[in-house]
Design an enzyme around this catalytic site. Structure first.
Site, PDB file in Angstrom:
ATOM      1  N   SER A   1       0.813  -1.210   0.000  1.00  0.00           N
ATOM      2  CA  SER A   1       0.000   0.000   0.000  1.00  0.00           C
ATOM      3  C   SER A   1       0.852   1.268   0.000  1.00  0.00           C
ATOM      4  CB  SER A   1      -0.950  -0.046   1.206  1.00  0.00           C
ATOM      5  OG  SER A   1      -1.912   0.961   1.146  1.00  0.00           O
TER       6      SER A   1
ATOM      7  N   ASP B   1       9.992   5.170 -10.429  1.00  0.00           N
ATOM      8  CA  ASP B   1       9.568   5.726 -11.716  1.00  0.00           C
ATOM      9  C   ASP B   1      10.328   6.997 -12.076  1.00  0.00           C
ATOM     10  OD1 ASP B   1       7.829   3.678 -12.099  1.00  0.00           O
ATOM     11  OD2 ASP B   1       6.004   4.891 -12.096  1.00  0.00           O
TER      12      ASP B   1
ATOM     13  N   LYS C   1      -0.696  -4.351  -3.197  1.00  0.00           N
ATOM     14  CA  LYS C   1      -1.987  -3.763  -2.850  1.00  0.00           C
ATOM     15  C   LYS C   1      -2.079  -2.387  -3.500  1.00  0.00           C
ATOM     16  CE  LYS C   1      -4.984  -2.305   0.935  1.00  0.00           C
ATOM     17  NZ  LYS C   1      -5.057  -0.887   0.537  1.00  0.00           N
TER      18      LYS C   1
END
Length: 442
Positions: free
Chosen positions: A292, A303, A317
């Site tokens: 999460s 990224d 998740k």
């Protein structure tokens, strides 16, 4: 304004008396009314004919829990006890053993044991099954009931029986309950490397990370060569804290987006100018227990090529839960959106693949202990854009770089191979001229 859930009986009964033209109900199909009638028929028959008398509150709560459990593993109804428990955990202060658990086929399965808690110190590991409490079988009940039994007055002992995949026989551990005051952030310095261990994303995590950076620099008297952000066994928490922590290391760009049911139901969150670390190298450690909010941070830094993500594939998740108060004492925890990384990928089911897979060689059970992830949960949300092999690829393929055994590492004084490898990676990066210049603050 939501009405208390205990008035649901009156609400359902009244639906049959409301004309179809009433605003908000005009589009309800006749089949829906039939289903509601059937529900009321079952409700009345149970009230009248069940072998033992059952009060309306118990029946309605059971119906609500059944409805929500048919959706996904993370939507649930919180009664007064559950609501207060969730608030306590979010605040980082509650009583118990320090376990995050789930229910699998009626058995209690450990997702993670929080650091510096009775369960963690006793050696409880992710993937363990807790079968008995004080010799009493813990099977077939609800997750809330199991959690309630594990909690108790601080200072009282509890014996838990554990079945660990890979071991022939169950074994017992005796733990002493205590007030769990989770420190969301801890830090230390090894050599010239700052290590920031984030255990949870509660209300003060962002401030704790900023404080850790200040403390590390003050201890060294200068900027460190780099930072290791340890997100292993971090079950997540508050979205706003994941955003704040990501922003500590980013000075621009999107951090995360969340997308609801409708195409235009999108919220995006961005980093503000300024990197608290001055662009120092960063390694993020993740494992199967990183979930999460922890995955949001790891994915954002990955990224943006701001960090090397190291360790094992994360939990996976990728859904957002919203807490919807229903009364002063009850609430609905409902999955309302999926979150996406800056590059537009969802980690739901598949998790985050590390840039460098590093097994925890210092754990003698790492090869035999199964990894438990979102994809193993029943009725988990499907990642509609997943690549076929995203969740099927083995995590721990043999790698010639990782041949040491736990016994050999112990002789070398290495208690945590993943952390040791991350620190050494930062140290190697620190030999680069550009990094040396940044560490001097120039």
């Amino acid at each position: 304004m939501f009405r208390p859930l205990l008035r649901a009986t009156a609400l359902v009964s009244a639906l049959a008396l409301v004309p179809l033209a009433t605003s908000g109900l005009a589009a309800v199909e006749n089949d829906t009314y039939k289903e509601l009638d059937e529900f009321m028929n079952v409700f009345e028959r149970v009230r009248a004919e069940y072998v033992d008398k059952v009060d309306d509150k118990t029946l309605i709560k059971g119906a609500i829990n059944g409805m929500l459990s048919s959706l996904d593993p993370h939507s649930s109804f919180l009664d007064a006890t559950d609501f207060q428990s969730m608030k306590a955990q979010t605040d980082g202060n509650y009583g118990g053993l320090g376990l995050t658990v789930s229910m699998e086929d009626g058995a209690v399965k450990v997702i993670t044991a929080s650091e510096d808690t009775p369960a963690y110190r006793a050696g409880v590991k992710p993937g363990d099954y807790i079968t008995h409490l004080n010799g009493q079988l813990l099977f077939g009940g609800t997750l809330d009931e199991a959690v309630e039994q594990m909690r108790g007055k601080p200072g009282t002992p509890v014996k838990i029986t554990i079945v660990r995949p890979g071991r022939d026989k169950p074994f017992d551990l005796t733990l002493t309950r205590e007030v769990i005051e989770l420190k969301p952030v801890k830090w230390e310095v090894k050599g010239d490397v700052g290590i920031i261990n984030i255990n949870s994303f509660s209300k003060n995590t962002g401030a704790g990370v900023r404080g850790a950076i200040v403390g590390i620099q003050k201890t060294l008297g200068h900027r460190p060569t780099g930072y290791v952000i340890d997100l292993r066994s971090n079950p997540g928490g508050l979205l706003d804290q994941a955003i704040e922590v990501s922003d500590v290391f980013l000075d621009h760009g999107e951090i995360v987006s969340q997308r609801g049911r409708e195409k235009n139901d999108i919220e995006r969150y961005y980093a503000k100018p300024g990197d608290d670390t001055g662009g120092a190298p960063v390694v993020v450690l993740v494992d199967a227990g990183s979930a999460s909010a922890a995955e949001i941070v790891a994915a954002a830094l990955q990224d943006h090529h701001r960090a090397i993500v190291m360790g094992e594939r994360s939990f996976g998740k990728g859904s957002v839960q919203t807490l919807l108060p229903l009364s002063t004492e009850t609430a609905l925890r409902l999955t309302t959106a999926r979150y996406y990384t800056p590059s537009g990928r969802s980690v739901q089911e598949g998790g985050i693949e590390p840039d460098l897979t590093v097994p925890q060689l210092s754990d003698p059970d790492y090869k035999t202990r199964p990894r438990f992830r979102e994809a193993d949960l029943r009725r988990h949300l499907v990642n509609q854009a997943k690549v076929d092999n995203a969740v099927l690829e083995e995590d721990l393929k043999d790698d010639p770089r990782f041949k040491l055994t736990s016994e050999q590492l112990e002789k070398q004084g290495v208690k945590d191979f993943q952390l040791d490898y991350a620190v050494k990676t930062i140290a190697r990066l620190g030999k680069l001229p550009a990094v040396q210049t940044a560490a001097r603050g120039k």
